[in-house]
Design a protein around this motif. Structure first.
Motif, short mmCIF file in Angstrom:
data_model
loop_
_atom_site.label_atom_id
_atom_site.label_comp_id
_atom_site.label_asym_id
_atom_site.label_seq_id
_atom_site.Cartn_x
_atom_site.Cartn_y
_atom_site.Cartn_z
N GLY A 138 0.61 -1.81 0.09
CA GLY A 138 0.10 -0.40 -0.09
C GLY A 138 0.68 1.28 -0.10
O GLY A 138 0.65 2.25 -0.71
N LYS A 139 2.25 1.08 0.65
CA LYS A 139 2.43 2.51 0.35
C LYS A 139 3.82 3.24 -0.67
O LYS A 139 4.00 3.56 -1.24
N SER A 140 4.30 1.94 -1.34
CA SER A 140 4.70 1.94 -2.55
C SER A 140 3.73 2.23 -3.57
O SER A 140 3.86 3.10 -4.25
N ALA A 141 2.49 1.53 -3.40
CA ALA A 141 0.71 2.08 -4.50
C ALA A 141 0.60 3.94 -4.08
O ALA A 141 1.08 4.77 -5.18
N GLY A 142 0.83 4.02 -3.18
CA GLY A 142 0.42 5.75 -3.08
C GLY A 142 1.36 6.46 -3.29
O GLY A 142 1.40 7.75 -3.65
N ALA A 143 3.31 5.84 -3.23
CA ALA A 143 4.14 6.87 -3.81
C ALA A 143 4.77 6.89 -4.59
O ALA A 143 4.48 8.08 -5.72
N ALA A 144 3.97 5.18 -6.06
CA ALA A 144 3.88 5.68 -6.90
C ALA A 144 2.67 6.52 -7.73
O ALA A 144 3.20 7.91 -8.90
N GLY A 145 1.51 6.65 -7.20
CA GLY A 145 0.71 7.36 -7.67
C GLY A 145 0.60 8.77 -7.20
O GLY A 145 0.73 9.33 -8.08
N THR A 146 1.17 9.29 -5.95
CA THR A 146 1.75 11.02 -5.99
C THR A 146 2.52 10.89 -6.41
O THR A 146 2.92 11.95 -7.42
N VAL A 147 4.07 10.30 -7.13
CA VAL A 147 4.80 10.80 -7.87
C VAL A 147 4.62 10.62 -9.68
O VAL A 147 4.74 12.21 -9.83
N LEU A 148 4.08 9.76 -9.34
CA LEU A 148 2.94 10.09 -11.21
C LEU A 148 1.96 11.11 -11.17
O LEU A 148 1.68 12.27 -12.28
N LEU A 149 1.30 11.78 -10.22
CA LEU A 149 0.14 13.07 -10.05
C LEU A 149 1.05 14.40 -11.34
O LEU A 149 0.34 14.75 -11.46
N PHE A 150 2.26 14.50 -10.76
CA PHE A 150 2.98 15.73 -11.09
C PHE A 150 3.06 16.12 -12.53
O PHE A 150 2.82 17.25 -12.62
N PRO A 151 3.68 14.85 -12.61
CA PRO A 151 3.81 14.89 -14.36
C PRO A 151 2.33 15.03 -15.09
O PRO A 151 2.39 15.76 -16.27
N ILE A 152 1.31 14.27 -14.68
CA ILE A 152 0.19 14.16 -15.10
C ILE A 152 -1.11 15.84 -15.02
O ILE A 152 -1.35 16.31 -16.30
N MET A 153 -0.21 16.25 -14.08
CA MET A 153 -0.97 17.26 -13.52
C MET A 153 -0.38 18.94 -14.69
O MET A 153 -1.00 19.74 -14.97
#
Length: 246
Positions: free
Chosen positions: A164-179
């Motif tokens: 779960g922690k790695s999924a949250g971290a990966a999602g947060t990292v991807l959020l920035f280029p997507i936005m």
């Protein structure tokens, strides 16, 4: 349907027990719109924008951000955590299958994203006179395609992340280029040709432009709708291929 409804209600209650998550996902997008609207230059019509104001451009971007908050931070982390703790494995032995949990998570995220969209549109209209969508059916189609594309990417992250922690971290990292390519830091209208072309082929770049087109009373272009459908099919297919229930 009864099990889906009950699980959705339960997941929603669990979501509201986390004040930080509620504030980040539900409150941050409208607050960000208020911050943008408080900048005087953002409320002035610009000739190079066809008479639009910068705040008019940011309204659909903030709506897209509301979708992304759930898709890239909440959904993958929650689902990966359930798998890590054995919740999904235990559900496979009950009449309520894990797919119902998947449906409940997607339904909750969709409803919360719609609530965020309505709040953003209301704040924009009442506080800054941002016009409401002229093409409501087109706007709803664009919103739905954007949400599905982002949710499928979120599920792909959940399928590949070991915890779960790695999924949250990966999602947060991807959020920035997507936005970024959605125009949060630099609106699409201010991007050069290369950045705008890249943005056209990202899920939220296509989504934001589709929402802007619908706000102006036009249907989204076939290119942007095809891009969002492509992300739904590819990311959804990969998520289904690699997702592990335990």
């Amino acid at each position: 349907m009864s099990a889906l409804f009950r699980l959705t209600v339960t997941e929603t209650r669990l979501f509201f027990r986390e004040p930080m998550s509620v504030g980040f996902a539900l409150a941050f997008p409208p607050v960000l719109l208020v911050i943008f609207g408080a900048i005087p230059s953002f409320r002035e019509p610009a000739a190079d924008l066809g008479g639009l104001r910068i705040i008019d451009l940011y309204a659909p971007i903030v709506v897209a951000m509301g979708i992304t908050m759930f898709a890239m931070t909440g959904l993958p982390q929650q689902f990966a955590t359930y798998r890590e703790k054995g919740v999904l494995r235990r559900m496979r032995t009950t009449p309520v299958k894990p797919t119902v949990m998947l449906g409940a998570q997607l339904l909750m995220c969709t409803v919360m994203s719609v609530v965020t969209m309505l709040v953003v549109l209301a704040v924009g209209r009442l506080a800054f006179d941002v016009r409401l969508p002229r093409g409501l059916p087109a706007y709803l189609v664009a919103f739905l395609l954007s949400a599905l594309a982002m949710f499928m990417i979120g599920l792909l992250v959940a399928s590949l992340a070991p915890s779960g922690k790695s999924a949250g971290a990966a999602g947060t990292v991807l959020l920035f280029p997507i936005m970024f390519f959605a125009g949060l830091w630099l609106p699409r209208e201010a991007m050069n040709d290369v950045l705008r072309t890249i943005s056209d082929f990202t899920p939220l770049g296509a989504g934001v432009q589709s929402l802007q087109d619908a706000t102006a009373g036009h249907w989204p272009s076939l290119l942007h709708m095809a891009v969002m459908l492509g992300w739904i099919v590819v990311a959804g297919g990969l998520a289904a291929r690699y997702f592990r229930w335990e």
